[in-house]
Design a protein around this motif. Structure first.
Motif, mmCIF file in Angstrom:
data_model
loop_
_atom_site.group_PDB
_atom_site.id
_atom_site.type_symbol
_atom_site.label_atom_id
_atom_site.label_comp_id
_atom_site.label_asym_id
_atom_site.label_seq_id
_atom_site.Cartn_x
_atom_site.Cartn_y
_atom_site.Cartn_z
ATOM 1 N N ALA A 142 0.840 -1.202 0.000
ATOM 2 C CA ALA A 142 0.000 0.000 0.000
ATOM 3 C C ALA A 142 0.871 1.245 0.000
ATOM 4 O O ALA A 142 2.039 1.205 0.390
ATOM 5 N N SER A 143 0.291 2.346 -0.432
ATOM 6 C CA SER A 143 0.995 3.631 -0.412
ATOM 7 C C SER A 143 -0.019 4.749 -0.286
ATOM 8 O O SER A 143 -1.208 4.578 -0.583
ATOM 9 N N GLY A 144 0.463 5.904 0.167
ATOM 10 C CA GLY A 144 -0.424 7.044 0.338
ATOM 11 C C GLY A 144 0.354 8.341 0.436
ATOM 12 O O GLY A 144 1.569 8.376 0.205
ATOM 13 N N VAL A 145 -0.341 9.399 0.788
ATOM 14 C CA VAL A 145 0.228 10.751 0.820
ATOM 15 C C VAL A 145 0.333 11.227 2.259
ATOM 16 O O VAL A 145 -0.594 11.052 3.053
ATOM 17 N N TRP A 146 1.471 11.849 2.569
ATOM 18 C CA TRP A 146 1.659 12.475 3.873
ATOM 19 C C TRP A 146 1.477 13.980 3.704
ATOM 20 O O TRP A 146 2.215 14.625 2.972
#
Length: 363
Positions: A142-146
């Motif tokens: 998984a990946s996302g935005v900080w």
């Protein structure tokens, strides 16, 4: 979560400087093989000191076609080598033979080394040679935005990211699958590529692509594959490559245990990122198959019982005491970590054993 481990010299000492190595220059040249010799490679770390002994002979453009065996002496006598350019064969003789050509290459050589004593491949009394093929399975996470920290950027050019060690099926954590997985990953800021699809131009656009984008954080899992006897490699009976060697055929797949594990590999990554405050987290499972993670193992497993294994505890072929196999072929378990340093340690250990046994006149 810990920083990833890398085989980079933070400081070059006398023994490393003596073979032309230097400390890491933090110039992000690892993918080029490291021109400074700070990152581990055969060319910079093991061949130079071997060459300094004056006892090393390199024979390039060589395809080893078989290990020769003497039925009367019950030992290997040497190797037959085919020149990759001229296709001429030569024979080299030795008291001790180390086979370290990868889990697939080494086992293919052993399978092709047949004799009246070993009609199904050298050392293959157990019928385990070529079986129990393993690799890691990956390409899920998984990946996302900080959000925030836009006034910050990278510090230094360390050649790695982060690592999360295996935690599943340890202690009281019991799952509906065996073993577990670890995560590799890291944080980064998006670059100018994010604007490729904008199809625009002008001063404002040029100014935009000079600025780093938002921070992103990703976790990618590496899972263990169990050793299944039916996952195997074997030699084609009629098809050969351009050097006259039988083609290797694979009959191997990820099974139910790995498929169940992949659910946690993806969902755990999402849960950890979201709990950490990462936004817009997206999961992915792009599928995986054996060979894709290039961590092939098994195919000539170690073991105490010659009836169920090919090698003993010293990486020595049970039935041919002067032949050692010290690459991934010897592994009985894939674990879920990068395996190459383990092969190196096993090789050093086996070489030390072979030297001691040779001095005792046991080989």
């Amino acid at each position: 979560m810990t920083i990833g481990r890398v085989a980079n010299l933070s400081e070059a000492r006398k023994e490393q400087l003596g073979v032309g190595r230097a400390g890491c220059q933090y110039r992000n040249k690892c993918a080029l093989g490291c021109p400074y010799g700070a990152y581990f490679s055969t060319q910079s770390c093991t061949l130079p000191p071997a060459a300094k002994t004056g006892l090393l002979t390199l024979r390039p453009d060589s395809v080893v076609t078989e290990i020769m065996y003497d039925d009367k002496k019950q030992r290997a006598t040497g190797v037959r080598v085919r020149d990759a350019v001229t296709l001429q064969d030569r024979e080299y003789f030795a008291k001790i033979i180390f086979v370290c050509g990868s889990a697939l290459g080494s086992t293919a050589l052993m399978l092709n080394s047949v004799s009246s004593r070993f009609p199904n491949g050298m050392g293959n009394d157990s019928e385990q040679l070529g079986h129990n093929l393993m690799d890691h399975h990956f390409r899920t996470g998984a990946s996302g935005v900080w959000e925030g920290d836009l006034d910050k950027y990278y510090s230094g050019r360390r050649a790695n990211g982060i690592y999360v060690p295996r935690y599943r099926n340890i202690g009281t954590d019991k799952r509906d699958y065996l073993r577990g997985f670890g995560y590799q990953g890291g944080g980064s800021r998006q670059g100018w590529q994010r604007n490729v699809a904008e199809l625009t131009f002008g001063a404002d656009y040029k100014n935009e692509v000079t600025k780093p984008g938002p921070w992103t954080m990703g976790l990618g899992a590496f899972g263990e594959t169990l050793p299944y006897y039916e996952n195997r490699m074997y030699l084609h009976k009629t098809e050969k490559d351009k050097w006259g060697m039988p083609l290797v055929v694979f009959d191997a797949e990820l099974k139910e245990n790995e498929k169940k594990m992949r659910v946690d590999m993806m969902n755990d990554a999402k849960e950890m990122l979201e709990t950490s405050g990462v936004k817009n987290v997206r999961t992915y499972d792009n599928g995986s198959f054996l060979g894709q993670a290039i961590h092939e193992m098994g195919t000539a497993r170690m073991g105490r019982d010659p009836k169920t294994s090919v090698l003993n505890a010293h990486n020595q072929v049970h039935a041919v005491k002067n032949v050692f196999m010290t690459d991934g072929a010897c592994m009985t378990s894939a674990s879920c970590v990068n395996p190459s340093l383990t092969y190196m340690a096993l090789t050093a250990r086996a070489a030390d054993f072979a030297v001691k046994e040779s001095k005792k006149m046991n080989l």
